[in-house]
Structure formats: C-alpha cells, structure tokens
Design an enzyme around this catalytic site. Structure first.
Site, short mmCIF file in Angstrom:
data_model
loop_
_atom_site.label_atom_id
_atom_site.label_comp_id
_atom_site.label_asym_id
_atom_site.label_seq_id
_atom_site.Cartn_x
_atom_site.Cartn_y
_atom_site.Cartn_z
N GLU A 81 -9.74 7.62 -8.44
CA GLU A 81 -8.72 6.60 -8.26
C GLU A 81 -8.98 5.45 -9.21
O GLU A 81 -10.08 4.92 -9.26
CB GLU A 81 -8.74 6.10 -6.81
N TYR A 93 4.47 6.62 -10.64
CA TYR A 93 4.22 8.04 -10.35
C TYR A 93 4.91 8.88 -11.41
O TYR A 93 6.01 8.56 -11.85
CB TYR A 93 4.77 8.42 -8.97
N PHE A 111 -18.87 1.62 4.33
CA PHE A 111 -18.81 0.22 4.74
C PHE A 111 -18.53 0.12 6.22
O PHE A 111 -17.90 1.00 6.80
CB PHE A 111 -17.71 -0.51 3.94
#
Length: 157
Positions: A81, A93, A111
């Site tokens: 990503e 896109y 996390f």
C-alpha cells in the site's frame, strides 16, 4: 534483506483496497493488484519504506509504502500500500502507479489502538519527507522510469 533490493522499481494498476486508509485512518493509500504484489521479491522484508511515486504521467511525489500483512488488521494476504504525500482531488483507481522504493523505515508491527497506528504512520511520513530531501534520494525523482511511454495523461494528474 530490506536494502538488498533497493532501489526497487515497480509499476502497476491501482485497484480498490480494503477501503480503510481514507475512511478509518485519514491516510489514503493506493493499492496494487495481487499480481503486482506477487511479483515483489519474495525475500523483501515486510515493513515501512519510503520513495517516489507517480500516477499516470503526472508529477512525481514523495511516498511512504507498507509491505506486509498489516498486523493491526490481521490481513491474510500480503499487500503493498502506497501513501502518496500529496492531496489528489479524486480517486485514481485503474490508473498506472509507478513507484521507486528507496529506503526502509521500520519493520511491520501491531498496535494497541487505531490512534497508535495513526501516530506511527504520521511519524513514518515525517521520516520519509526528511530522507527524500537528501540529494542522493532527490536524483531518483527525475528518473526516466516515471515517464510512461504512451504519454497518457489522465484526469489532469
């Protein structure tokens, strides 16, 4: 293994991801198709990287990239990503995203909260900006790799 493959040049179509980057994190990411992800060196370390990114034949911008399974979200498929450090007016896109991964920031980790994840990503973005201002990294911004041969200009980017 993180640095052995760098700089790593990669290009592929932007596909719909999990829809989390913008909505939950306020940090939009561009996702590559599974084929592009599978073409990455299998031994490249998961974690956070920095480099340059370009959409279509647009301008080249700083970026931060995550390679891995996103432990916070417990993904089952590896993803790549890219967060481009630039505000785009609209989604892209289907556009071609070209990236050059230059350096490694940190390993992937889990996390305790969404806030902790967002805070870490903000730190990663600041680190990427610092690194990419270095002369040896700036020169890759001008690489011919970013000039798509077909001269396709899309959505004024």
């Amino acid at each position: 293994a993180a640095m052995r493959h760098l700089p790593y040049f990669c290009r592929g179509e932007v596909v719909k991801g999990f829809g989390r980057g913008s909505k939950e994190l306020g940090i939009p990411t561009a996702n590559f198709s599974e084929q592009v992800v599978e073409s990455f060196p299998s031994d490249i370390s998961t974690g956070i990287y920095y480099g340059w990114a370009c959409v279509g034949n647009g301008d080249v911008h700083k970026m931060v990239l995550s390679v891995g399974w996103n432990p916070f979200y417990k993904n089952i498929k590896k993803s790549v990503e890219t967060h481009i450090i630039h505000t785009f007016k609209e989604d892209f896109y289907g556009e071609i995203l070209s990236i050059v991964i230059i350096g490694y920031i940190r390993p992937e980790k889990n996390f305790d909260s969404l806030e902790a994840l967002i805070s870490a990503i903000q730190d990663d973005i600041e680190e990427a900006k610092r690194q990419l201002d270095l002369p040896e990294h700036l020169k890759l911004k001008e690489d011919n790799f970013f000039h798509l041969p077909e001269g396709k200009i899309v959505n004024n980017h």
